[in-house]
Every structure is written in C-alpha cells, then in structure tokens.
Design a protein around this motif. Structure first.
Motif, PDB file in Angstrom:
ATOM      1  N   UNK A 328       0.848  -1.205   0.000  1.00  0.00           N
ATOM      2  CA  UNK A 328       0.000   0.000   0.000  1.00  0.00           C
ATOM      3  C   UNK A 328       0.876   1.244   0.000  1.00  0.00           C
ATOM      4  N   UNK A 329       1.883   1.213   0.858  1.00  0.00           N
ATOM      5  CA  UNK A 329       2.752   2.392   0.953  1.00  0.00           C
ATOM      6  C   UNK A 329       3.461   2.625  -0.379  1.00  0.00           C
ATOM      7  N   UNK A 330       3.917   1.557  -0.973  1.00  0.00           N
ATOM      8  CA  UNK A 330       4.612   1.667  -2.270  1.00  0.00           C
ATOM      9  C   UNK A 330       3.683   2.275  -3.324  1.00  0.00           C
ATOM     10  N   UNK A 331       2.390   1.911  -3.218  1.00  0.00           N
ATOM     11  CA  UNK A 331       1.422   2.380  -4.202  1.00  0.00           C
ATOM     12  C   UNK A 331       1.152   3.878  -4.036  1.00  0.00           C
ATOM     13  N   UNK A 332       1.193   4.341  -2.788  1.00  0.00           N
ATOM     14  CA  UNK A 332       0.883   5.748  -2.540  1.00  0.00           C
ATOM     15  C   UNK A 332       2.092   6.624  -2.826  1.00  0.00           C
ATOM     16  N   UNK A 333       3.279   6.076  -2.593  1.00  0.00           N
ATOM     17  CA  UNK A 333       4.500   6.888  -2.691  1.00  0.00           C
ATOM     18  C   UNK A 333       4.635   7.687  -3.989  1.00  0.00           C
ATOM     19  N   UNK A 334       4.366   7.081  -5.170  1.00  0.00           N
ATOM     20  CA  UNK A 334       4.536   7.860  -6.403  1.00  0.00           C
ATOM     21  C   UNK A 334       3.678   9.131  -6.444  1.00  0.00           C
ATOM     22  N   UNK A 335       2.581   9.149  -5.687  1.00  0.00           N
ATOM     23  CA  UNK A 335       1.730  10.346  -5.697  1.00  0.00           C
ATOM     24  C   UNK A 335       2.390  11.513  -4.959  1.00  0.00           C
ATOM     25  N   UNK A 336       3.383  11.159  -4.168  1.00  0.00           N
ATOM     26  CA  UNK A 336       4.068  12.218  -3.406  1.00  0.00           C
ATOM     27  C   UNK A 336       3.220  12.781  -2.284  1.00  0.00           C
ATOM     28  N   UNK A 337       2.214  12.030  -1.888  1.00  0.00           N
ATOM     29  CA  UNK A 337       1.325  12.517  -0.820  1.00  0.00           C
ATOM     30  C   UNK A 337       1.538  11.696   0.436  1.00  0.00           C
ATOM     31  N   UNK A 338       2.091  12.325   1.416  1.00  0.00           N
ATOM     32  CA  UNK A 338       2.380  11.627   2.666  1.00  0.00           C
ATOM     33  C   UNK A 338       1.125  11.587   3.529  1.00  0.00           C
ATOM     34  N   UNK A 339       0.402  10.455   3.445  1.00  0.00           N
ATOM     35  CA  UNK A 339      -0.807  10.346   4.270  1.00  0.00           C
ATOM     36  C   UNK A 339      -0.580   9.402   5.438  1.00  0.00           C
ATOM     37  N   UNK A 340       0.699   9.007   5.656  1.00  0.00           N
ATOM     38  CA  UNK A 340       0.964   8.024   6.702  1.00  0.00           C
ATOM     39  C   UNK A 340       1.577   8.642   7.957  1.00  0.00           C
ATOM     40  N   UNK A 362       7.630  16.140  -0.662  1.00  0.00           N
ATOM     41  CA  UNK A 362       6.874  15.213  -1.510  1.00  0.00           C
ATOM     42  C   UNK A 362       7.788  14.316  -2.331  1.00  0.00           C
ATOM     43  N   UNK A 363       8.858  14.876  -2.871  1.00  0.00           N
ATOM     44  CA  UNK A 363       9.778  14.062  -3.669  1.00  0.00           C
ATOM     45  C   UNK A 363      10.512  13.062  -2.786  1.00  0.00           C
ATOM     46  N   UNK A 364      10.953  13.561  -1.624  1.00  0.00           N
ATOM     47  CA  UNK A 364      11.678  12.679  -0.709  1.00  0.00           C
ATOM     48  C   UNK A 364      10.797  11.538  -0.231  1.00  0.00           C
ATOM     49  N   UNK A 365       9.527  11.880  -0.017  1.00  0.00           N
ATOM     50  CA  UNK A 365       8.584  10.842   0.417  1.00  0.00           C
ATOM     51  C   UNK A 365       8.444   9.794  -0.671  1.00  0.00           C
ATOM     52  N   UNK A 366       8.374  10.262  -1.917  1.00  0.00           N
ATOM     53  CA  UNK A 366       8.163   9.332  -3.024  1.00  0.00           C
ATOM     54  C   UNK A 366       9.311   8.342  -3.129  1.00  0.00           C
ATOM     55  N   UNK A 367      10.498   8.786  -2.795  1.00  0.00           N
ATOM     56  CA  UNK A 367      11.629   7.874  -2.990  1.00  0.00           C
ATOM     57  C   UNK A 367      12.133   7.264  -1.681  1.00  0.00           C
ATOM     58  N   UNK A 368      11.403   7.445  -0.604  1.00  0.00           N
ATOM     59  CA  UNK A 368      11.840   6.911   0.681  1.00  0.00           C
ATOM     60  C   UNK A 368      11.770   5.392   0.695  1.00  0.00           C
TER      61      UNK A 368
END
Lengths: 397, 531
Positions: A328-340, A362-368
């Motif tokens: 799930x987290x992997x799926x959300x990451x590309x959106x760059x929206x940190x909802x966790x 947002x970018x850092x979240x996407x690639x975390x």
C-alpha cells in the motif's frame, strides 16, 4: 455611597446603553430559521459551482405519535460562479433565513475534489457560523443533490447517518474540517478524506429493498493543492489508518499455507510506531504495527488451543499484513502525498535535518525506503480451541 | 435641600408630640395618681374604659363594711383562680379584721393565697390601666389611694402543633405558637441553662406587644447583641401584629430582595442558631420567631440536615444547591440558548425543540414569561383560595397548562417542562423567604436573557453577585463564610460535617465561647477498647 434613589436611574441608563451599544442583535427564534443539516458542493462545468443544502423539517421530526412517514428533510440547490454565488441563488427558494450551526457534514462531489478544494475551503474558513468540527466527506460518483435526497432507515435525517457511519465502522470519526485545514497547511503531511458512495440500484426490484443506498467506500488522497489525486478503497484504507495511528480495531483474514481455510483475527489496541533514519540522500522509515488480537473464526483444521499453532497463525499474520502494508505504501509513494505521518515522524526525530528536507518533502517521500515490521499478539482464541465440527483425528495438533 | 430637611424634621417632631397626646387620651396622663376615694377612682377608671364592654367592675364588701372594687378584663383573666385566690378570702372573712388595708392584702396574697402569682401595689393610673390591659386584676379599697394588682393572666391559647412550613421527616415536631410564654418555655425546656437569656421589652403604642430578645450569654457576640438591642429598641409603631413588622425595621438593606433576617416556627432551629451565636427575637402573637444575622448559605440548610446522616445530607445539599441554580436560571438559559445560541444545543435536542416550537406564535421569551406568570398565578391561587376550592384550581390549572396549551399550539412542550421543573426546583429551597428572592429575580433575568442572550445572563449574575457581596446582616457579610472566606468555617456550607467534627462555632458569629464539641470524639473501635 449615594442614596439608592440616585443609583437606580443610573443603573437603568447603563442597562439601556448596554442594550443599544452592543452592535448586532442576533435574537432569532428557532421556528423562524431553516436548520441546515448537511451541505454538498460540486462542480457542474468549469467555473460553475453547484451547492445543495439539506434542511430539516421540524414538524415532520415529531417524536412518538406525531412521527410521520414522509421525509423529514428537503434539499435546495443553486448554481453560481462561486460558492457564495451558488448559496445566494439557493436563498431565493427559502422562506426563512438559514442556520448552519448544526450542519454536521459537507459533501464534496468528485469533480470538485479533482478540481481542487481551495475555493470552498476559503469560503468555509471565512464564515464565522461554520463549525470547524464539521465532517468533510468526498462523494464518489453520483450527484451531490441525489445523494442528499437519499433516506436512511434509522435516522430521520440522512446527514446524521453519514456522520455516524464512520464511528460505527471502527474508524476514528475525526475527519473534520479542522483536521483537513491542519493537514493541508502542514509541511509534513497531506490531507485525506473519507469517501462515501451511492450504491447504484436503480432497478425496479432492488428499490423495494430496505438496504441503505449509501456506503463508506474508502479514502481520498489530496495533494498540497487540495486536489484529489488518488483513492484508497476501504480494505486498504484501514491499514493506512492503522499506520497513521487512527484505527481502533481491524479484522484480518490470515491464509494458512498448507491448509485450505483461513483464520480471522480481530485486532484491538492498535498502535503504530514510525522510526525515521536518514540514509544519504534518501530517508528510511521503519513502521512497526502492534496490537492485540482475538481469534474470531477458524476455518482450518488447526487446534488453536495449542500454542504452536497460535505461533504459526501469528507468524503468517505478520508476514501477510506486513507485505500488504508495504504494498500500500509503495502504491501511494509515487503520488508524493504523505498520508501516513512519515513526515511528522521525521520532523520529530530529526528536527535539524527536517529543515533541509522540508521544501522537497513530496519528492523525498516518493523515494523513501520503507520497511514494515509487525508485533501483533494473539491473546484469545475464543471459547473453543479446535474447530467445532471436525472429528478428533482430523484436527491438527 | 437643607430647607426641606428642616421642614421634614420639624413635622416629624410635631407628629411625635401628637402621638403622645393620643397616648394620654387613651391611658391617662402619666402623672395622674389615684386618690383616697373609691368612687372617684372608679369614675376615673370608668372614664378611661368607657365603651369597653369587656371590662368587668366587681364591687365587693370586705367584713361587710369596707367597700372594695375589682376591675379586670373578661377573657384574659383566669376566672377560676380569681374566684379561689381573691374573691373567696376577701368575701368569706378569712382575713383578720384589723389587717384590712391594701399593704396587708398584698402581703397576705403574696405569702399565702396566690404565692405563685405576682402582686404589686400601684398608685399611678397609667400603670394600672396598662397592667389591667395585660391581664391583671386591680383591687381598689375604700380609703386607699393605691390599687393592688394581682397577675391572673390567662388566655385562650392554640395547642402546640407541628409547624406547617418547615416540616421534617425526622426531628422534633413541636412548633411555636402565638403565645410568647409558650414559645419561651419551648426554648427553656430544651436548654436548661441560666446562660439562655431572654430580655423582654414592649413595642407598639397601642398593641403594647411583648417582644423578647433571646441569646446565649457568652456565645452571642456582644457587638451584634448591642446592635439588635439598639435596632429593636428604637422601633416606634402603633401595633405589632407579626414579627414581619419588626423584621422590616431592623433589616440592614431594606431595598434588597434578599431577606436579611431569618424566620422560623421551629424551636430546634432557633436553638441551633443560638448555639452558633445568633440572636432570636420572639414576638408575642405570632409563631414566627426572627433570627439574626442571616447568611446566604442557610438557603440550602434545612433543619433535618442535622438529624440525618451526614453523607446523605451532604448529597442532598448539593442537590438543593443545583436546584437553587435551576430555579433561578433554567428558563433564562433555555430562552437564551434557543434564541441566541442554538449552536450550543446538541443537534438532536435542537431539532426536537425546533419541532415543538414549530407553530408557536410567540417568541420564546414571551412564551416563557406567559408560562411563568401562569405558574405563579396557580401558585398564588393555591395559597389564597379556601382549601376545598384550592385543589380544583390546581387541577384545572395543570390541565390548562400541561395539556391544552400545548395542544392548542400556544406554548411548546419543552417550555412547559422547563417552567414546571423550575417551579418544582424552587419548592426545594428550605428557606421560604430566600426562595422568594430568587423567584422574583428570575423575571429580570429572563428579560435579560430574552434581549441579550448569555451576555445578558452573565451581566445579571455579575450584578447579583455584586449585590450579594455588598449585603450585610447585622454587620455579618451575607455570603460569609465563603466570601469573605473565613478559614475553618466551611464545615457546614456545601458539606455537612459529622457532629463530632464540628468542634468550633462559626467564628464570624460566636463571641467568647468558641468551642462547641471537644475534639477526639470520633467514634471508632479502637477508642471504645482503650476506655
């Protein structure tokens, strides 16, 4: 002290001043007001908003004998270039001034959500009569007006049903306007809102069913511009809420390898711990989900009175849930929206590094990099250990 | 202004003079003396008592030669003892012939015949007349310029009954009666101490009412006692028909809606107040005894509180305190919340109020006033009407208000509940006169709530608090011991401490004798064993 017959006129004068100089006179009788129970907003075409309000009809709300079978509410819609224009047009159909202090929910149509909530947030935030504790919910599919016209069997006002459905679903009912504002304004996190849908049963046959036509669907993810960018259906949404630390209880189905059936675990006392550690240019997060579980259903041949089998179930649960959450987290990451709540965790644990990071979060979240570990203790197996019907020899000790 | 004052004071002096003249016309000139002639004395008395058909003139002959005259008022003299102790000895020659002057009668009566009654000799007409009016028998003898006055006072009295106002489930059931003597005896019977003092004085130019200031020496504060004596002593009035007459003269702030003097029908209440250092004023002719000073907190203290278990009593006190607030505030809060601040009411509740209000023609504040007035009318009618009619009125009233008014859509059902609950709450206040104050103040507060909402209620409460902290009852702050807070005195305000823990008397009331109950009397198993 002056004698009393001098003081009384002075007192009366003061009282009169008090009455005349206090500005607005906001005395309004309840029966001279139209009580709004829910609001809905949508976009019908570009730059054309539509607003719908659900009004209670108090005389139809009577208790006991006076309770009528008719709808206890009605809706009024209006279109306009902006929110206020739409509501101004709505007022043209009203016999009383409205009172929205008790409107418990704001519905946002899908189109408006995708277009962005900036305008509506501005209007709602500016109005002093709007409560920040009001719930805000996205409607998936269907028109806002149709949805507000739906009745709900238990509540005479469907708006009340919308508000309380969350709580009943075990979700924290805290999806208020205030929280949305906070999430939208914060640097760390992105806002998300619950999604409700109108179950489509327009056929003749199903219209006779009393099954409610509204249903919680999941969550909507918004970006920093308050635009809807993605959805999480309910089965995924539960886990997102767990990671965020908002979930009270969850029901997990665990498939047991080598067995045909599965085991159902209800987990309570859910906790989530996020440990952030910067690794070079990237950030690593370790999510630990913990809780206490009870066995609710056992469709396998395992005897759950044996601790070995419990350990087996527990291990399977850890791997399966861990993998699922990771997905799930992997799926959300590309959106760059940190909802966790990752950004918050990072900010708390590494306040100095955060300052360098926050602009491009947002970018850092996407690639975390994210790893998920589980610690869910199964504590109760219910009243029986082995499955109920199976004969002794079939049970796996 | 000064001119006006001068004229005013002058006219009051004239009034004073005229009053004295009137007094003389009725009772004779203060310096008028009897003469040594029986006929003349008889004429003088008959002149004063002209057209008084209840005055009895009873001529007798002592030793068949000496003429004598008995004068008394029918109905306030014990005729039986008059017969036995006065007439029999005088007529039946039981008196030696040589001692037939008044002095020897006096001595004789005092020593033998009516030893328990008071007798005295008087030569002043005024004094004699006043004593006759108080139930004494005057004896005039030929050739004597004095009258012998024998106290044979005896009049019809009401039985001692249970007080109607302050009824209790547990506790003494005796209540005061209209007779001062009965009332003082009720006190004395319960407190057999010489320190229980009763100073008596007479008030009322016409009524000559006996008034007694009762206190316990050493426990009552001298300064308060002196103030009571001063205020009661300077009252000038024609007649005192009830202790309420006295009350209005001795209040600290006559314009306050709050009473500053307590009244009670219960001897136990008077005594418990005296033991705290308060002072009681008993007025002949009324069962209501005044107690001063009064503090606000007695509004939640009932007589029964001290006889029931303290935990229960404490809980009841909290309930009363809450109900006091309700009786004062509830209609205002309802009106303010529904017309000014509907956001404050939970949504479902608001909707049901809105449903009930639908179709009611009046604004909420008018509706509330209408219902309150109707309720007060019912209450007043219930008191005024003869008892057999009273129940009919309350039944019709309840029907009209509770059922028909709602059904006709003139008032809403929640308003009926609010007003009814307010009414019931106001009945729970143990001090009737303090309850009256809140009953009255409810209306201005309702007006404020209807015009300004919670802001108005806040304003009203602040004004009320300012008024309350400014009040004094015989120098004692009305809100004592809470404001000003007097440490160690809170054992009987919002909680009722157990009896063994109330070691000291209220320090703001009591004089020299502060200790009430020696410490260390808490009952426990250990204590019993060691003894």
């Amino acid at each position: 002290m002056k004698p009393i017959h001098f003081r009384i006129p002075i007192l009366l004068l003061l009282l009169l001043l008090l009455l005349l100089t206090t500005g607005c006179w906001d005395r309004k009788e309840l029966d001279d007001q139209a009580i709004i129970t829910a609001w809905g907003f949508d976009l019908i075409e570009d730059e054309m908003y539509t607003g719908t309000a659900q009004f209670a009809i108090p005389s139809k709300l009577g208790v006991g004998e006076g309770k009528s079978q008719d709808k206890a509410f009605f809706t009024i819609s209006g279109n306009g270039k902006n929110m206020y224009d739409a509501s101004k047009n709505m007022r043209l159909k009203l016999s009383r001034p409205w009172f929205e202090g008790h409107s418990g929910v704001v519905l946002i149509g899908e189109r408006l959500a995708k277009h962005g909530l900036a305008n509506i947030l501005d209007e709602l935030g500016r109005d002093p009569t709007v409560r920040l504790r009001r719930d805000i919910i996205v409607l998936r599919g269907g028109s806002v007006q149709d949805f507000l016209e739906l009745t709900y069997p238990l509540e005479s006002l469907s708006a009340h049903a919308i508000v309380s459905m969350h709580e009943t679903a075990g979700l924290n009912a805290n999806h208020t306007l205030r929280n949305f504002y906070m999430a939208a304004e914060s640097e760390e996190s992105s806002p998300f809102l619950p999604v409700i849908e109108m179950t489509d049963r327009s056929s003749e046959e199903s219209s006779k069913l009393t099954d409610p036509k509204m249903k919680l669907w999941g969550f909507a993810i918004f970006n920093k511009d308050s635009q809807l960018v993605g959805y999480l259906p309910m089965n995924k949404g539960y886990y997102q809420q767990w990671v965020k630390g908002l979930l009270k209880s969850i029901i997990v189905t665990v498939d047991i390898p080598g067995e045909k059936g599965n085991v159902v675990v209800e987990a309570n006392h859910l906790k989530s711990k996020i440990v952030a550690s910067p690794r070079g240019t990237k950030v690593h997060f370790n999510v630990t989900l913990s809780g206490k579980g009870n066995i609710r259903e056992n469709n396998t041949r395992l005897d759950l009175g044996v601790s070995k089998n419990i350990a087996l179930v527990q291990n399977e649960l850890h791997t399966q849930v861990g993998t699922y959450v990771h997905q799930i987290i992997k799926k959300v990451q590309p959106l760059g929206t940190d909802i966790f709540g990752f950004g918050e965790a990072f900010h708390r644990q590494h306040p100095y590094q955060w300052n360098m990071l926050k602009k491009e979060w947002p970018e850092k979240f996407a690639e975390a990099e994210v790893s998920v570990s589980m610690n869910l203790q199964i504590q109760e197996t219910g009243l029986t250990g082995a499955p109920y019907i199976l004969k002794n020899r079939e049970i796996k000790k | 202004m000064t001119q006006f004052r001068k004229r005013f004071s002058k006219s009051s002096l004239q009034k004073q003079a005229r009053r004295e003249v009137l007094l003389q016309e009725n009772h004779g000139h203060p310096s008028q003396q009897f003469v040594a002639d029986l006929n003349q004395n008889e004429q003088a008395m008959k002149e004063l008592f002209r057209n008084c058909s209840d005055v009895v003139y009873r001529p007798i002959q002592i030793h068949e030669k000496k003429k004598a005259l008995l004068i008394y008022i029918d109905g306030i003299v014990d005729t039986k003892s008059l017969e036995q102790t006065l007439l029999m000895p005088l007529i039946l020659k039981e008196i030696p012939e040589r001692s037939s002057n008044l002095e020897s009668f006096d001595k004789l009566f005092r020593d033998q015949a009516i030893a328990t009654r008071q007798t005295k000799l008087a030569s002043s007409v005024l004094e004699t007349v006043q004593d006759i009016l108080k139930g004494q028998v005057a004896i005039f003898v030929e050739g004597e310029n004095q009258a012998l006055l024998a106290d044979l006072k005896e009049y019809e009295k009401r039985q001692i009954t249970e007080p109607a106002v302050e009824s209790v489930i547990r506790g003494p059931r005796e209540g005061f009666t209209e007779s001062l003597q009965t009332n003082t005896s009720l006190l004395r019977r319960r407190l057999r101490s010489a320190r229980l003092k009763m100073e008596s004085l007479t008030i009322g130019t016409l009524s000559q009412t006996d008034v007694a200031i009762v206190y316990i020496e050493g426990i009552a504060q001298d300064s308060i006692l002196e103030e009571v004596r001063k205020r009661v002593g300077r009252i000038q009035i024609d007649a005192v028909l009830d202790s309420g007459f006295i009350e209005e003269f001795i209040e600290d702030n006559p314009y306050s809606p709050f009473p500053l003097v307590q009244n009670t029908e219960r001897p136990d209440v008077v005594l418990s107040s005296l033991l705290e250092g308060k002072i009681a004023i008993i007025v002949n002719g009324t069962p209501f005894v005044l107690i001063v000073p009064l503090t606000f907190w007695s509004v939640i203290q009932a007589a029964e509180d001290y006889y029931e278990h303290f935990i229960y009593t404490t809980a009841i006190r909290w309930l009363r305190f809450m109900l006091l607030g309700i009786s004062f505030l509830l209609p205002s809060l309802y009106v303010a919340a529904t017309t000014f601040h509907p956001q404050l009411i939970p949504a479902d509740f608001l909707l049901s109020i809105a449903a009930a209000r639908e179709g009611v023609p009046f604004p909420a504040v008018v509706e509330a006033l209408l219902m309150e007035v109707m309720f007060e009318a019912l209450r007043e009618a219930g008191i005024r009407l003869p008892k057999p009619v009273g129940s009919t009125v309350s039944m019709v009233g309840a029907l009209v208000i509770g059922e028909s008014a709602v059904r006709a859509g003139i008032v809403s059902a929640p308003m009926v509940i609010v007003v009814a609950f307010t009414g019931i709450a106001s009945f729970t206040i143990p001090r009737y006169n303090l309850g009256l104050a809140f009953r009255i103040l409810r209306f201005p507060l309702l007006f404020l709530a209807g015009t300004l909402g919670f802001y108005g209620i806040g304003f009203g409460i602040i004004a009320l608090l300012i008024h309350l902290v400014n009040l004094r009852s015989f120098g004692v702050p009305f809100l004592a011991p809470v404001s000003p807070q007097i440490p160690g005195n809170l054992k009987d305000v919002l909680i009722r401490s157990p009896r063994w823990a109330m070691n000291a008397r209220p320090t703001y009331l009591a004089g020299r004798d502060k200790e009430r109950i020696p410490k260390g009397q808490k009952p426990s198993e250990k204590r019993g064993r060691s003894e």
